[in-house]
Design an enzyme around this catalytic site. Sequence first.
Site, PDB file in Angstrom:
ATOM      1  N   GLY A  66       1.307  -1.532  -0.091  1.00 15.68           N
ATOM      2  CA  GLY A  66      -0.150   0.032   0.112  1.00 15.68           C
ATOM      3  C   GLY A  66       0.715   1.359  -0.244  1.00 15.68           C
ATOM      4  O   GLY A  66       2.228   0.999   0.730  1.00 15.68           O
ATOM      5  N   CYS A  93       4.822  -5.949   2.050  1.00 16.20           N
ATOM      6  CA  CYS A  93       5.795  -4.578   2.335  1.00 16.20           C
ATOM      7  C   CYS A  93       4.876  -4.125   2.791  1.00 16.20           C
ATOM      8  O   CYS A  93       5.450  -4.266   4.162  1.00 16.20           O
ATOM      9  CB  CYS A  93       5.532  -4.124   0.029  1.00 16.20           C
ATOM     10  SG  CYS A  93       7.332  -2.718  -0.020  1.00 16.20           S
ATOM     11  N   TYR A  94       3.899  -3.221   2.517  1.00  9.50           N
ATOM     12  CA  TYR A  94       3.084  -2.683   3.272  1.00  9.50           C
ATOM     13  C   TYR A  94       2.490  -3.991   4.669  1.00  9.50           C
ATOM     14  O   TYR A  94       3.072  -3.371   5.755  1.00  9.50           O
ATOM     15  CB  TYR A  94       1.790  -2.254   2.911  1.00  9.50           C
ATOM     16  CG  TYR A  94       1.132  -1.150   3.881  1.00  9.50           C
ATOM     17  CD1 TYR A  94       1.299  -0.251   4.326  1.00  9.50           C
ATOM     18  CD2 TYR A  94       0.564  -2.002   4.568  1.00  9.50           C
ATOM     19  CE1 TYR A  94       0.989   0.849   5.104  1.00  9.50           C
ATOM     20  CE2 TYR A  94      -0.281  -0.878   6.471  1.00  9.50           C
ATOM     21  CZ  TYR A  94      -0.209   0.187   6.258  1.00  9.50           C
ATOM     22  OH  TYR A  94      -1.253   1.207   7.068  1.00  9.50           O
ATOM     23  N   HIS A 190       7.562  -7.610  -3.677  1.00 11.64           N
ATOM     24  CA  HIS A 190       6.598  -7.768  -4.442  1.00 11.64           C
ATOM     25  C   HIS A 190       6.186  -9.244  -5.202  1.00 11.64           C
ATOM     26  O   HIS A 190       6.845  -9.234  -5.964  1.00 11.64           O
ATOM     27  CB  HIS A 190       5.789  -6.891  -5.285  1.00 11.64           C
ATOM     28  CG  HIS A 190       5.604  -5.517  -4.815  1.00 11.64           C
ATOM     29  ND1 HIS A 190       4.457  -5.484  -4.020  1.00 11.64           N
ATOM     30  CD2 HIS A 190       6.536  -4.516  -3.834  1.00 11.64           C
ATOM     31  CE1 HIS A 190       4.341  -4.293  -3.658  1.00 11.64           C
ATOM     32  NE2 HIS A 190       5.464  -4.030  -3.507  1.00 11.64           N
ATOM     33  N   GLU A 192       4.042 -10.434  -6.372  1.00  9.75           N
ATOM     34  CA  GLU A 192       2.938 -10.879  -7.783  1.00  9.75           C
ATOM     35  C   GLU A 192       3.138 -10.302  -8.901  1.00  9.75           C
ATOM     36  O   GLU A 192       2.613 -10.653 -10.060  1.00  9.75           O
ATOM     37  CB  GLU A 192       1.533 -10.344  -6.884  1.00  9.75           C
ATOM     38  CG  GLU A 192       1.674  -8.338  -6.339  1.00  9.75           C
ATOM     39  CD  GLU A 192       2.908  -8.350  -5.275  1.00  9.75           C
ATOM     40  OE1 GLU A 192       3.644  -8.870  -4.715  1.00  9.75           O
ATOM     41  OE2 GLU A 192       1.297  -6.995  -5.301  1.00  9.75           O
ATOM     42  N   ASP A 249     -18.168 -11.282 -23.169  1.00 13.57           N
ATOM     43  CA  ASP A 249     -18.714 -11.283 -21.648  1.00 13.57           C
ATOM     44  C   ASP A 249     -19.776 -11.959 -21.599  1.00 13.57           C
ATOM     45  O   ASP A 249     -20.891 -12.766 -21.302  1.00 13.57           O
ATOM     46  CB  ASP A 249     -18.883 -10.214 -20.961  1.00 13.57           C
ATOM     47  CG  ASP A 249     -17.107  -9.611 -21.013  1.00 13.57           C
ATOM     48  OD1 ASP A 249     -16.763 -10.365 -21.136  1.00 13.57           O
ATOM     49  OD2 ASP A 249     -16.849  -8.394 -20.655  1.00 13.57           O
ATOM     50  N   LYS A 401     -11.108 -11.509 -16.593  1.00 19.83           N
ATOM     51  CA  LYS A 401     -11.417 -11.871 -18.049  1.00 19.83           C
ATOM     52  C   LYS A 401     -10.738 -13.442 -18.733  1.00 19.83           C
ATOM     53  O   LYS A 401     -11.513 -13.927 -19.800  1.00 19.83           O
ATOM     54  CB  LYS A 401     -11.141 -11.011 -19.354  1.00 19.83           C
ATOM     55  CG  LYS A 401     -10.918 -10.609 -20.099  1.00 19.83           C
ATOM     56  CD  LYS A 401     -12.553  -9.866 -20.865  1.00 19.83           C
ATOM     57  CE  LYS A 401     -12.752  -9.769 -22.463  1.00 19.83           C
ATOM     58  NZ  LYS A 401     -13.897  -8.968 -22.294  1.00 19.83           N
TER      59      LYS A 401
END
Length: 545
Positions: A66, A93-94, A190, A192, A249, A401
Amino acid sequence: MATDASDPIPPHKTFDTILVLDFGSQYSHLITRRLRELNVYSEMLPCTQKIADLGWTPKGVILSGGPYSVYWDDAPHVDPAVFELNVPILGICYGLQEMAWTFDNKNVLAGEKREYGHAYLKVERHGDGEAGGHVDKLFADWEDNTEVWMSHGDKLGHLPEEFITIATTSNAPFAGIGHKSKKYYGIQFHPEVTHTPKGKVLLKNFAVDICEAQTNWTMSKFVDQEIERIRKLVGPKGQVIGAVSGGVDSTVAAKLMKEAIGDRFHAVLVDNGVLRLNEAKIVKETLTAGLGINLTVIDASERFLGRLAGVKDDPEKKRKIIGNTFIEIFQEEAKKIAAEAHETSEAGEIEWLLQGTLYPDVIESISFKGPSATIKTHHNVGGLPKDMNLKLIEPLRELFKDEVRELGMNLGIPEDLVWRHPFPGPGIAIRILGEVTPEQVRIAREADNIFIEEIKAAGLYRNISQAFAALLPVKAVGVMGDKRVHDQVIALRAVETTDFMTADWYPFDGAFLKKVSRRIVNEVNGVCRVVYDITSKPPGTIEME
Ligand code: GLN
């Protein structure tokens, strides 16, 4: 919106779920995506979530990064009850700093310098050798000196009590920490983002080995449970109406409804006169003959084109006219279908409206925007007025998606359609610069059709994120058949992008462009020149208006 109260079986009650608590990092949603890619179901909620209100128990919790500093007066803090859930927790992290803050008497301070970019991680246990074996699991299968990506300015003052160091970088003595007896971990980098190549291994170690979450989140499993969920929600007589566009979609959502409740789902395709060449006909064939969906096509071209006549210099006005006319027609049709359905069958009233909302829209509406910002409410209701008095059903609202595409393949939707480029609601009206007349629509459609045909023939369709032909309302001189002509200009646009926020024009080779240009000039009456748009986004937008 299908909230928990009305929702008989939300996925977090069926699938082992890792809860990501979002502290506002721009990467928070990627944590959820990576876990899903590992077939572990994950949901994201704002960091302000009260654990007592959750109503379900996650298999593990991840505290995201964050932009705040935990020592700020108005910094967000996690509900301490999260540490009473008795499940593994990973702070990123945060999230790491938040853990140290909570566990060790506000032990976080501003570092001397920010650390942003690559660092090399040394995986090694420091400190107390008595820590349990669980601490080694987080970095299993990591080699030493693995590249990781950092983005922080704050640091831990010292190792929190009861924790040991499990990884370091030359700059960060506490790049990875683990609690001696509980399954609590913190990492400063990080995992991710793709800049941390081994990040997914770490997330897998956490979710699968440490949290023991099952890797059963697949679209074939989701289909079964979603069909059951729709049936329970709608009931044995309930009826649902929804607009389809021929896009991925709405087609996937419609097929799912058809599988769940058959003809009690009513799909409506409004032909607004600015669809692609033969689009209404093709969608009708695919959805009815191909997919067995109960579809009504309304040809409202005249009403739309009538209202667009004379609108020249204001693209927003075009969008508004098309949007409002769409709502008007959809409402009229909904009334008719409702009356008919009520008369001719045992089924009940139409009470539900199908929406193709995806998870990124949900995340956008719930993600944590900071101590002062209010959380935005859900906005994706497609502009349909509340006075229709319909409840929303959103079967794709948990999906990204790429998951929708996989689901589409699972439901037997043709691959061509599953990989279709996005197409704007106002259609080619915003690809015809200037006034939209039936003649301009013909020209734009024919040119677009040739361009897309050639892209497919060259095997490039899937490499390109979006492509179309636009009609420029200027005239240029040309010579055709030894005669001077004064005709219009077609601009081709094709872009590559991962998120549609930024985009680059696609580098076709000269031979390809030559072929497309020759065909358009020869085959489309009224065009004597073709240009290729080489503007990236930003500063351009993907569409022209
Ligand atoms: N704001 C905190 C710092 O600068 C956390 C940053 C982050 O989570 N990426 O250290």
